[in-house]
Write a protein that holds these residues in place. Structure first.
Motif, PDB file in Angstrom:
ATOM      1  N   PHE A 174      54.739  36.933 -79.802  1.00  0.00           N
ATOM      2  CA  PHE A 174      54.484  35.501 -79.622  1.00  0.00           C
ATOM      3  C   PHE A 174      54.841  34.709 -80.882  1.00  0.00           C
ATOM      4  CE2 PHE A 174      51.041  36.751 -76.397  1.00  0.00           C
ATOM      5  CZ  PHE A 174      51.947  36.646 -75.348  1.00  0.00           C
ATOM      6  N   ARG A 175      54.658  35.336 -82.043  1.00  0.00           N
ATOM      7  CA  ARG A 175      54.933  34.633 -83.297  1.00  0.00           C
ATOM      8  C   ARG A 175      56.424  34.620 -83.628  1.00  0.00           C
ATOM      9  NH1 ARG A 175      50.338  37.658 -85.208  1.00  0.00           N
ATOM     10  NH2 ARG A 175      48.497  36.343 -85.413  1.00  0.00           N
ATOM     11  N   ARG A 176      57.130  35.686 -83.270  1.00  0.00           N
ATOM     12  CA  ARG A 176      58.533  35.815 -83.662  1.00  0.00           C
ATOM     13  C   ARG A 176      59.448  35.114 -82.670  1.00  0.00           C
ATOM     14  NH1 ARG A 176      59.764  41.978 -85.086  1.00  0.00           N
ATOM     15  NH2 ARG A 176      61.769  41.020 -85.553  1.00  0.00           N
ATOM     16  N   VAL A 177      59.225  33.831 -82.515  1.00  0.00           N
ATOM     17  CA  VAL A 177      60.029  33.008 -81.624  1.00  0.00           C
ATOM     18  C   VAL A 177      60.794  32.000 -82.460  1.00  0.00           C
ATOM     19  CG1 VAL A 177      59.963  31.370 -79.709  1.00  0.00           C
ATOM     20  CG2 VAL A 177      58.430  33.332 -79.709  1.00  0.00           C
ATOM     21  N   ASP A 178      62.028  31.746 -82.084  1.00  0.00           N
ATOM     22  CA  ASP A 178      62.864  30.807 -82.810  1.00  0.00           C
ATOM     23  C   ASP A 178      62.181  29.444 -82.901  1.00  0.00           C
ATOM     24  OD1 ASP A 178      64.930  29.491 -84.008  1.00  0.00           O
ATOM     25  OD2 ASP A 178      66.121  29.291 -82.177  1.00  0.00           O
ATOM     26  N   ALA A 179      61.965  28.987 -84.120  1.00  0.00           N
ATOM     27  CA  ALA A 179      61.304  27.691 -84.327  1.00  0.00           C
ATOM     28  C   ALA A 179      62.115  26.554 -83.730  1.00  0.00           C
ATOM     29  CB  ALA A 179      61.078  27.454 -85.819  1.00  0.00           C
ATOM     30  N   GLY A 180      63.438  26.717 -83.648  1.00  0.00           N
ATOM     31  CA  GLY A 180      64.266  25.664 -83.069  1.00  0.00           C
ATOM     32  C   GLY A 180      63.966  25.419 -81.603  1.00  0.00           C
ATOM     33  N   LYS A 181      63.688  26.494 -80.856  1.00  0.00           N
ATOM     34  CA  LYS A 181      63.341  26.340 -79.436  1.00  0.00           C
ATOM     35  C   LYS A 181      62.022  25.587 -79.283  1.00  0.00           C
ATOM     36  CE  LYS A 181      65.713  30.189 -77.174  1.00  0.00           C
ATOM     37  NZ  LYS A 181      66.625  30.601 -78.220  1.00  0.00           N
ATOM     38  N   ILE A 182      61.057  25.939 -80.137  1.00  0.00           N
ATOM     39  CA  ILE A 182      59.761  25.261 -80.060  1.00  0.00           C
ATOM     40  C   ILE A 182      59.915  23.789 -80.414  1.00  0.00           C
ATOM     41  CG2 ILE A 182      57.435  25.187 -81.040  1.00  0.00           C
ATOM     42  CD1 ILE A 182      57.601  28.184 -81.441  1.00  0.00           C
ATOM     43  N   ALA A 183      60.678  23.503 -81.460  1.00  0.00           N
ATOM     44  CA  ALA A 183      60.887  22.111 -81.857  1.00  0.00           C
ATOM     45  C   ALA A 183      61.598  21.334 -80.755  1.00  0.00           C
ATOM     46  CB  ALA A 183      61.686  22.057 -83.155  1.00  0.00           C
ATOM     47  N   LEU A 184      62.573  21.972 -80.108  1.00  0.00           N
ATOM     48  CA  LEU A 184      63.283  21.296 -79.015  1.00  0.00           C
ATOM     49  C   LEU A 184      62.349  21.000 -77.854  1.00  0.00           C
ATOM     50  CD1 LEU A 184      65.934  20.307 -77.788  1.00  0.00           C
ATOM     51  CD2 LEU A 184      66.344  22.662 -76.983  1.00  0.00           C
ATOM     52  N   ALA A 185      61.500  21.973 -77.502  1.00  0.00           N
ATOM     53  CA  ALA A 185      60.557  21.748 -76.405  1.00  0.00           C
ATOM     54  C   ALA A 185      59.588  20.625 -76.749  1.00  0.00           C
ATOM     55  CB  ALA A 185      59.797  23.039 -76.101  1.00  0.00           C
ATOM     56  N   ARG A 186      59.122  20.593 -77.981  1.00  0.00           N
ATOM     57  CA  ARG A 186      58.214  19.513 -78.386  1.00  0.00           C
ATOM     58  C   ARG A 186      58.903  18.159 -78.353  1.00  0.00           C
ATOM     59  NH1 ARG A 186      55.373  22.721 -83.462  1.00  0.00           N
ATOM     60  NH2 ARG A 186      53.784  23.804 -82.207  1.00  0.00           N
ATOM     61  N   SER A 187      60.181  18.128 -78.700  1.00  0.00           N
ATOM     62  CA  SER A 187      60.904  16.853 -78.659  1.00  0.00           C
ATOM     63  C   SER A 187      61.043  16.322 -77.245  1.00  0.00           C
ATOM     64  CB  SER A 187      62.292  17.033 -79.288  1.00  0.00           C
ATOM     65  OG  SER A 187      63.117  17.848 -78.458  1.00  0.00           O
ATOM     66  N   TYR A 188      60.950  17.208 -76.254  1.00  0.00           N
ATOM     67  CA  TYR A 188      60.980  16.783 -74.860  1.00  0.00           C
ATOM     68  C   TYR A 188      59.581  16.499 -74.328  1.00  0.00           C
ATOM     69  CZ  TYR A 188      65.925  17.657 -73.963  1.00  0.00           C
ATOM     70  OH  TYR A 188      67.289  17.586 -73.950  1.00  0.00           O
ATOM     71  N   GLY A 189      58.585  16.566 -75.188  1.00  0.00           N
ATOM     72  CA  GLY A 189      57.224  16.231 -74.789  1.00  0.00           C
ATOM     73  C   GLY A 189      56.447  17.363 -74.163  1.00  0.00           C
ATOM     74  N   ALA A 190      56.850  18.618 -74.415  1.00  0.00           N
ATOM     75  CA  ALA A 190      56.140  19.743 -73.821  1.00  0.00           C
ATOM     76  C   ALA A 190      54.777  19.915 -74.469  1.00  0.00           C
ATOM     77  CB  ALA A 190      56.956  21.030 -74.003  1.00  0.00           C
ATOM     78  N   SER A 191      53.807  20.281 -73.646  1.00  0.00           N
ATOM     79  CA  SER A 191      52.469  20.543 -74.163  1.00  0.00           C
ATOM     80  C   SER A 191      52.416  21.926 -74.791  1.00  0.00           C
ATOM     81  CB  SER A 191      51.447  20.460 -73.026  1.00  0.00           C
ATOM     82  OG  SER A 191      51.671  21.494 -72.067  1.00  0.00           O
ATOM     83  N   THR A 192      51.295  22.211 -75.461  1.00  0.00           N
ATOM     84  CA  THR A 192      51.134  23.529 -76.088  1.00  0.00           C
ATOM     85  C   THR A 192      51.197  24.646 -75.054  1.00  0.00           C
ATOM     86  OG1 THR A 192      49.760  22.570 -77.828  1.00  0.00           O
ATOM     87  CG2 THR A 192      49.603  24.948 -77.503  1.00  0.00           C
ATOM     88  N   PHE A 193      50.573  24.420 -73.902  1.00  0.00           N
ATOM     89  CA  PHE A 193      50.601  25.430 -72.844  1.00  0.00           C
ATOM     90  C   PHE A 193      52.015  25.611 -72.301  1.00  0.00           C
ATOM     91  CE2 PHE A 193      50.468  26.559 -68.332  1.00  0.00           C
ATOM     92  CZ  PHE A 193      49.802  27.769 -68.406  1.00  0.00           C
ATOM     93  N   GLN A 194      52.742  24.518 -72.108  1.00  0.00           N
ATOM     94  CA  GLN A 194      54.106  24.628 -71.608  1.00  0.00           C
ATOM     95  C   GLN A 194      55.011  25.357 -72.594  1.00  0.00           C
ATOM     96  OE1 GLN A 194      54.594  20.392 -70.904  1.00  0.00           O
ATOM     97  NE2 GLN A 194      54.788  20.752 -68.684  1.00  0.00           N
ATOM     98  N   ILE A 195      54.826  25.092 -73.881  1.00  0.00           N
ATOM     99  CA  ILE A 195      55.621  25.797 -74.892  1.00  0.00           C
ATOM    100  C   ILE A 195      55.311  27.282 -74.858  1.00  0.00           C
ATOM    101  CG2 ILE A 195      55.932  26.099 -77.383  1.00  0.00           C
ATOM    102  CD1 ILE A 195      55.538  23.100 -77.686  1.00  0.00           C
ATOM    103  N   PHE A 196      54.034  27.606 -74.722  1.00  0.00           N
ATOM    104  CA  PHE A 196      53.660  29.022 -74.693  1.00  0.00           C
ATOM    105  C   PHE A 196      54.239  29.703 -73.457  1.00  0.00           C
ATOM    106  CE2 PHE A 196      50.920  32.459 -73.278  1.00  0.00           C
ATOM    107  CZ  PHE A 196      50.830  33.240 -74.419  1.00  0.00           C
ATOM    108  N   TRP A 197      54.112  29.089 -72.302  1.00  0.00           N
ATOM    109  CA  TRP A 197      54.500  29.724 -71.047  1.00  0.00           C
ATOM    110  C   TRP A 197      56.015  29.778 -70.857  1.00  0.00           C
ATOM    111  CZ3 TRP A 197      52.178  32.970 -68.133  1.00  0.00           C
ATOM    112  CH2 TRP A 197      52.624  33.228 -66.835  1.00  0.00           C
ATOM    113  N   LYS A 198      56.722  28.727 -71.307  1.00  0.00           N
ATOM    114  CA  LYS A 198      58.151  28.641 -71.064  1.00  0.00           C
ATOM    115  C   LYS A 198      58.999  29.122 -72.236  1.00  0.00           C
ATOM    116  CE  LYS A 198      57.916  24.822 -67.731  1.00  0.00           C
ATOM    117  NZ  LYS A 198      58.561  25.548 -66.612  1.00  0.00           N
ATOM    118  N   VAL A 199      58.419  29.187 -73.438  1.00  0.00           N
ATOM    119  CA  VAL A 199      59.198  29.577 -74.611  1.00  0.00           C
ATOM    120  C   VAL A 199      58.657  30.862 -75.235  1.00  0.00           C
ATOM    121  CG1 VAL A 199      60.068  28.856 -76.865  1.00  0.00           C
ATOM    122  CG2 VAL A 199      59.759  27.155 -75.049  1.00  0.00           C
TER     123      VAL A 199
END
Length: 281
Positions: A174-199
């Motif tokens: 769960f920790r070793r995920v590309d930070a760029g993907k998380i940042a991109l998801a957040r820029s689209y307004g994804a919630s913490t749960f959506q980032i966890f489940w989809k990324v």
């Protein structure tokens, strides 16, 4: 959120340069693929040489059966004794499946929680490390005193042995995920749960399968050890019984069954990894 602001889906076949890399995890990425005829033939030849050589050496040096039985004697014992061993195999599988299901579920939930809430991690981690470093077999006599000689103490021991292994590997994934993907998801307004489940969860699948494989093997070892400590059923009980009566062919037949179980566990999670996380291979 409008349709144009929808959270992008990260396809399993797409890997960027900064994606989490698990190529060093040989358990899932460099396992047995489709082998050529020559490779299969070489494996068979080596097996024949080892088994035949062992049979010949034991015969030449006249090693007693109670010291080390010949492979042919082990094979005969496996065939003749299997009807008596099969019920005990069923008991061991019940303990393994029940304990592993509990331990893996708790481990995955804890891994998800501690990666999302660092405060919880600081509280839980010392106890997880305590479980990892404590041999579960040392707790089996206490569990037997509390729960008796049935399934309960063995299932609890298996859960305690497998759960931390699953949790540690899943949390690492769960920790070793590309930070760029998380940042991109957040820029689209994804919630913490959506980032966890989809990324996080999809990207962590290779490590999750590694944790499940290691946890299940630890669970099998713990189940057999718990059966050897106390109780009148299970493969561990058969090992104790055969060794006490110096029935070494039957003893090694049970050991062979346990080895086959371990191989099947590895193959199962390898195939699951190839199916659901082949993009990391």
């Amino acid at each position: 959120m409008s349709e144009t602001d929808a959270i992008p889906e990260f396809k399993a076949g797409h890997t960027a340069g900064g994606d989490v890399g698990l190529n060093n995890m040989s358990a899932l990425t460099s396992g047995p693929g489709i082998k050529s005829f020559g490779e299969v033939l070489a494996i068979i030849i080596v097996a024949v040489i080892i088994i035949g050589g062992t049979e010949l050496l034991l015969h030449i040096f006249e090693v007693p059966q109670y010291v080390l039985p010949k492979p042919s004697q082990i094979a005969v014992a496996l065939v003749t004794e299997f009807p008596l061993i099969a019920p005990h195999l069923g008991h061991t599988l019940v303990e393994l499946l029940a304990g592993f299901a509990i331990g893996a579920t708790v481990g995955l939930v804890l891994a998800a929680v501690i990666t999302q809430f660092p405060f919880v991690e600081k509280i839980v981690t010392p106890y997880i490390l305590l479980l990892v470093t404590t041999p579960m077999l040392a707790l089996v006599p206490l569990l037997i005193l509390r729960f008796g000689f049935g399934y309960e103490p063995r299932i609890i021991a298996v859960a305690l042995a497998s759960g931390p292994m699953v949790m540690i590997n899943a949390a690492t994934g769960f920790r070793r995920v590309d930070a760029g993907k998380i940042a991109l998801a957040r820029s689209y307004g994804a919630s913490t749960f959506q980032i966890f489940w989809k990324v996080r969860a999809p990207m962590a699948l290779p490590m999750i399968f590694v944790g499940l494989m290691v946890g299940s093997i630890f669970g099998l070892l713990t189940a057999v050890g718990a059966e050897m400590v106390g109780g009148g059923f299970g493969l561990g009980n058969r090992l104790t019984s055969y060794s006490s009566m110096i029935q070494m062919p039957q003893f090694f037949a049970v050991v062979l069954i346990l080895s086959i179980l371990g191989i099947l566990i590895y193959v199962l999670f390898f195939l699951l990894g190839k199916k659901f996380a082949s993009w990391e291979a």
